[in-house]
Design a protein around this motif. Structure first.
Motif, short mmCIF file in Angstrom:
data_model
loop_
_atom_site.label_atom_id
_atom_site.label_comp_id
_atom_site.label_asym_id
_atom_site.label_seq_id
_atom_site.Cartn_x
_atom_site.Cartn_y
_atom_site.Cartn_z
N GLN A 58 0.84 -1.21 0.00
CA GLN A 58 0.00 0.00 0.00
C GLN A 58 0.87 1.25 0.00
OE1 GLN A 58 -3.10 0.15 2.95
NE2 GLN A 58 -3.82 2.12 2.24
N LYS A 59 1.93 1.24 0.77
CA LYS A 59 2.84 2.39 0.82
C LYS A 59 3.53 2.61 -0.54
CE LYS A 59 6.76 4.14 3.57
NZ LYS A 59 7.45 4.74 2.46
N ILE A 60 4.06 1.54 -1.11
CA ILE A 60 4.76 1.65 -2.40
C ILE A 60 3.83 2.17 -3.49
CG2 ILE A 60 5.79 0.29 -4.28
CD1 ILE A 60 6.97 -1.55 -2.02
N LEU A 61 2.65 1.54 -3.61
CA LEU A 61 1.75 1.92 -4.71
C LEU A 61 1.10 3.28 -4.48
CD1 LEU A 61 0.18 -1.50 -5.73
CD2 LEU A 61 2.15 -0.30 -6.71
N SER A 62 0.92 3.68 -3.22
CA SER A 62 0.38 5.01 -2.93
C SER A 62 1.38 6.09 -3.34
CB SER A 62 0.05 5.15 -1.44
OG SER A 62 -1.05 4.32 -1.13
N GLY A 65 0.85 6.21 -7.27
CA GLY A 65 -0.46 6.60 -7.82
C GLY A 65 -1.45 6.84 -6.70
N GLU A 66 -2.72 6.69 -7.03
CA GLU A 66 -3.79 7.02 -6.09
C GLU A 66 -4.64 5.80 -5.77
OE1 GLU A 66 -7.61 9.93 -6.33
OE2 GLU A 66 -5.72 10.72 -7.13
N ILE A 67 -4.78 5.52 -4.47
CA ILE A 67 -5.64 4.42 -4.06
C ILE A 67 -7.10 4.83 -4.25
CG2 ILE A 67 -5.73 5.04 -1.60
CD1 ILE A 67 -5.51 1.93 -1.05
N GLN A 68 -7.92 3.89 -4.67
CA GLN A 68 -9.34 4.16 -4.92
C GLN A 68 -10.18 3.74 -3.71
OE1 GLN A 68 -10.14 5.73 -8.09
NE2 GLN A 68 -7.96 5.93 -7.64
N PRO A 69 -11.36 4.34 -3.56
CA PRO A 69 -12.23 3.94 -2.45
C PRO A 69 -12.64 2.47 -2.59
CG PRO A 69 -13.15 5.84 -3.63
CD PRO A 69 -11.93 5.39 -4.38
N PRO A 70 -12.85 1.79 -1.47
CA PRO A 70 -13.27 0.39 -1.54
C PRO A 70 -14.58 0.23 -2.32
CG PRO A 70 -12.75 1.02 0.72
CD PRO A 70 -12.73 2.28 -0.11
N ASN A 71 -14.67 -0.86 -3.07
CA ASN A 71 -15.85 -1.17 -3.87
C ASN A 71 -16.15 -2.66 -3.70
OD1 ASN A 71 -17.90 -1.15 -5.73
ND2 ASN A 71 -16.58 -0.96 -7.52
N PRO A 72 -16.70 -3.04 -2.53
CA PRO A 72 -16.86 -4.47 -2.21
C PRO A 72 -17.79 -5.20 -3.18
CG PRO A 72 -17.62 -3.07 -0.38
CD PRO A 72 -17.21 -2.17 -1.49
N MET A 82 -7.09 -3.90 -2.84
CA MET A 82 -6.78 -2.49 -3.05
C MET A 82 -6.75 -2.22 -4.54
SD MET A 82 -3.70 -1.98 -0.26
CE MET A 82 -2.79 -3.45 -0.77
N GLU A 83 -7.36 -1.12 -4.92
CA GLU A 83 -7.35 -0.70 -6.32
C GLU A 83 -6.64 0.65 -6.40
OE1 GLU A 83 -10.47 0.26 -9.96
OE2 GLU A 83 -11.24 -0.44 -8.04
N PHE A 84 -5.69 0.72 -7.31
CA PHE A 84 -4.94 1.96 -7.52
C PHE A 84 -5.09 2.40 -8.97
CE2 PHE A 84 -2.92 -0.21 -4.04
CZ PHE A 84 -2.54 0.80 -3.17
N ILE A 85 -5.01 3.72 -9.18
CA ILE A 85 -4.86 4.26 -10.52
C ILE A 85 -3.45 4.85 -10.57
CG2 ILE A 85 -5.68 5.91 -12.25
CD1 ILE A 85 -7.74 3.75 -11.66
N ILE A 86 -2.64 4.26 -11.45
CA ILE A 86 -1.25 4.70 -11.60
C ILE A 86 -1.03 4.96 -13.09
CG2 ILE A 86 1.19 4.11 -11.25
CD1 ILE A 86 0.22 2.06 -9.13
N SER A 88 -2.84 6.46 -15.13
CA SER A 88 -4.14 6.21 -15.79
C SER A 88 -4.45 4.72 -15.98
CB SER A 88 -4.22 6.90 -17.16
OG SER A 88 -3.91 8.25 -17.05
N ILE A 89 -3.72 3.86 -15.30
CA ILE A 89 -3.91 2.40 -15.43
C ILE A 89 -4.44 1.85 -14.11
CG2 ILE A 89 -2.72 0.19 -15.81
CD1 ILE A 89 -0.72 1.91 -17.56
N ASP A 90 -5.42 0.95 -14.22
CA ASP A 90 -6.02 0.31 -13.06
C ASP A 90 -5.13 -0.84 -12.60
OD1 ASP A 90 -7.92 -0.35 -11.13
OD2 ASP A 90 -9.10 -1.58 -12.51
N VAL A 91 -4.71 -0.78 -11.33
CA VAL A 91 -3.89 -1.83 -10.73
C VAL A 91 -4.66 -2.38 -9.54
CG1 VAL A 91 -1.68 -2.38 -9.64
CG2 VAL A 91 -1.76 -0.65 -11.45
N ASP A 92 -5.02 -3.66 -9.61
CA ASP A 92 -5.74 -4.32 -8.52
C ASP A 92 -4.77 -5.22 -7.76
OD1 ASP A 92 -8.06 -3.12 -9.43
OD2 ASP A 92 -8.75 -4.89 -10.52
N VAL A 93 -4.82 -5.11 -6.43
CA VAL A 93 -3.92 -5.87 -5.58
C VAL A 93 -4.76 -6.68 -4.60
CG1 VAL A 93 -2.02 -5.73 -3.93
CG2 VAL A 93 -2.20 -4.04 -5.77
N MET A 94 -4.47 -7.98 -4.52
CA MET A 94 -5.24 -8.86 -3.65
C MET A 94 -4.33 -9.64 -2.71
SD MET A 94 -7.65 -10.05 -6.73
CE MET A 94 -6.56 -9.30 -7.92
#
Length: 157
Positions: A58-62, A65-72, A82-86, A88-94
């Motif tokens: 979370q620290k590295i990707l923040s 780019g920008e972490i997105q609000p949770p979308n359960p 965690m979903e990030f926009i870096i 302009s690309i969507d990066v999903d981390v599980m």
């Protein structure tokens, strides 16, 4: 630079940061299938990580780019999504990836032994999970078209 190359460049940047920080991680989902020549496209970057690496990731990707609000989504009981926009690309981390299927929760957490190979992109090592494992995940998700594509590709190898 086209969007495909932009996504690959971003994966390399993330991989460098994760590898330098000794993160246990692997590339999964459609981008994995793309590199295994099973599919010709992917929309985002899906990264599986070990539960103990959530805070570091979370620290590295923040920083990148920008972490997105949770979308359960009720189809998943993932411990940390965690979903990030870096760039302009969507990066999903599980971490602790879990799929709900037929009323049962299936633990699909990343384990080191699931990293079945390493791919190198310009001197950057990318750990990969198995397409067979992802075929099972897609089966649990009810994504028949993905299962069919993977099974067909594996049968032709």
């Amino acid at each position: 630079m086209n969007i495909l190359n932009k996504k690959i460049e971003l994966l390399k940047k993330i991989a460098l940061r994760f590898n330098d920080a000794n993160i246990t991680w692997a590339l999964g989902a459609s981008m994995l299938l793309y590199f295994k020549k099973i599919t010709i496209e992917f929309h985002d970057i899906d990264l599986m990580i070990a539960n103990e690496d959530v805070e570091s990731v979370q620290k590295i990707l923040s920083e990148m780019g920008e972490i997105q609000p949770p979308n359960p989504n009720s189809k998943y009981k993932t411990k940390s999504f965690m979903e990030f926009i870096i760039d302009s690309i969507d990066v999903d981390v599980m971490a602790g990836f879990s799929i709900v299927s037929d009323g049962k929760v299936h633990d699909c957490s990343l384990h080191k032994e699931q990293i079945v190979e390493w791919m190198t992109l310009e001197n950057t090592k990318i750990p990969l999970q198995s397409p067979i494992l992802w075929c099972e995940y897609y089966r649990l998700m009810g994504r028949k078209e993905k299962v069919d594509v993977i099974e067909s590709a594996l049968a032709n190898n």
